[in-house]
Design a protein around this motif. Structure first.
Motif, short mmCIF file in Angstrom:
data_model
loop_
_atom_site.label_atom_id
_atom_site.label_comp_id
_atom_site.label_asym_id
_atom_site.label_seq_id
_atom_site.Cartn_x
_atom_site.Cartn_y
_atom_site.Cartn_z
N LEU A 1 -3.87 0.20 7.44
CA LEU A 1 -4.05 0.96 6.20
C LEU A 1 -4.18 2.46 6.47
O LEU A 1 -3.70 3.29 5.68
N THR A 2 -4.82 2.82 7.58
CA THR A 2 -4.95 4.23 7.94
C THR A 2 -3.58 4.82 8.28
O THR A 2 -3.27 5.97 7.92
N GLU B 1 -9.56 9.24 -2.45
CA GLU B 1 -10.27 8.31 -1.59
C GLU B 1 -11.18 9.05 -0.63
O GLU B 1 -10.79 10.02 0.01
N THR C 1 -7.81 -2.03 9.14
CA THR C 1 -8.11 -0.60 9.00
C THR C 1 -7.03 0.24 9.67
O THR C 1 -6.60 1.27 9.13
N LEU C 2 -6.57 -0.19 10.84
CA LEU C 2 -5.53 0.55 11.56
C LEU C 2 -4.24 0.60 10.74
O LEU C 2 -3.62 1.66 10.61
N ASP D 1 -11.05 -6.84 10.92
CA ASP D 1 -11.31 -5.64 10.12
C ASP D 1 -10.67 -4.41 10.77
O ASP D 1 -10.09 -3.56 10.08
N SER D 2 -10.73 -4.33 12.09
CA SER D 2 -10.17 -3.17 12.79
C SER D 2 -8.65 -3.11 12.67
O SER D 2 -8.08 -2.03 12.49
N SER E 1 -1.71 5.31 4.88
CA SER E 1 -2.19 6.46 4.12
C SER E 1 -1.84 7.78 4.80
O SER E 1 -1.50 8.77 4.15
N ASN F 1 0.83 -1.21 0.00
CA ASN F 1 0.00 0.00 0.00
C ASN F 1 0.86 1.26 0.00
O ASN F 1 0.53 2.25 -0.66
N PRO G 1 -16.40 3.34 0.79
CA PRO G 1 -15.55 2.51 -0.06
C PRO G 1 -16.04 2.47 -1.50
O PRO G 1 -17.24 2.60 -1.77
N TYR H 1 -9.34 -6.15 -0.58
CA TYR H 1 -9.88 -6.36 0.76
C TYR H 1 -9.82 -7.84 1.14
O TYR H 1 -9.39 -8.20 2.24
#
Length: 262
Positions: free
Chosen positions: A166-167, A127, A163-164, A159-160, A170, A113, A131, A141
């Motif tokens: 990937l956040t 983005e 998300t953590l 999922d959390s 980014s 990523n 989604p 995903y």
């Protein structure tokens, strides 16, 4: 006053993303050709350069011919996001197949990523909160979730955690893009910026009033040779996140009560 309806049609964009009933025109123009041209423009000159008119000029066609395939710029942006994710992984099992378990697998996901944002920095602007539910987004995903299956986390935790990660990627990629943008706009390197500001800071910064920030700021700036280092922040933060995931796993593992005193 009658509220103006939003012309954005979620059902229509899903059809476009999945190419439902997509057909090329007699001239050969297609959704794929339009999206590829838009990505070329964004890679070269940023997201602001992507307009229906500019894309049409890039393709050598009239602007109105694009609307037969893509209703507008908002829909085009979603199509660009999904297209940019194509081929991020060779297949949906690539991340989970990384040797060494979940930790190298998550590190692999983060690196992919991070590299994606370096190739297509406009993604950081494009983005949104919702989604883009296209085929390539779903492949991404699925592939990334599989790296976390079977390690003792429930589905919401899986999922959390993703998300953590990937956040974090980014956010630090956005910081790096900002550093590069400031350098370009100011025409100053970090070393030149420090040379210009250091004399004033020495006069106004009272080390007795700000002993901790003076000490830590000096140490960090010396280490980075800059005001900040988003690349360091990315790598340091990722390892901290992975340590946190490991701690979460240790808390969620069932306790062996066979050795517990009665």
């Amino acid at each position: 006053m009658v509220k103006k309806e939003n012309s954005f049609d979620p059902a229509r964009i899903l059809e476009l993303l999945w190419r439902v009933d997509a057909k090329p025109s007699r001239t050969g123009l297609s959704v794929d050709a339009i999206v590829d041209a838009a990505i070329e423009l964004a890679d070269a000159s940023g997201l602001d350069s992507v307009s229906m008119r500019n894309v049409a000029e890039h393709l050598g066609v009239g602007a109105m011919s694009l609307y037969t395939h893509v209703p507008g710029r908002e829909e085009l942006a979603d199509l660009m996001i999904d297209r940019a994710l194509a081929g991020l992984y060779s297949d949906v099992d690539e991340p989970s197949s990384v040797a060494g378990g979940w930790r190298p697998a998550l590190r692999f996901v983060a690196e992919r990523n991070w590299s994606l944002y370096q190739r297509h920095s406009w993604l950081l602007e494009a983005e949104g909160a919702r989604p883009v539910l296209g085929p390539h987004t779903n492949d991404k995903y699925e592939a990334e979730l599989r790296a976390l299956v079977g390690i003792g986390l429930d589905d919401v935790e899986i999922d959390s955690v993703l998300t953590l990660v990937l956040t974090h990627v980014s956010g630090t990629a956005r910081a790096l893009a900002g550093v590069r943008r400031v350098k370009e706009q100011s025409g100053l390197t970090d070393a030149q910026w420090w040379s210009a500001t250091a004399p004033i800071l020495e006069r106004v910064m009272d080390r007795e009033r700000f002993p901790v920030s003076s000490r830590v700021g000096t140490a960090a700036a010396t280490s980075y040779d800059a005001a900040s280092d988003p690349v360091h922040a990315y790598r340091f933060g990722l390892e901290c996140i992975l340590d946190g995931v490991e701690a979460l796993m240790s808390r969620t593992q069932p306790t062996d009560r066979s050795a517990a005193p009665e």
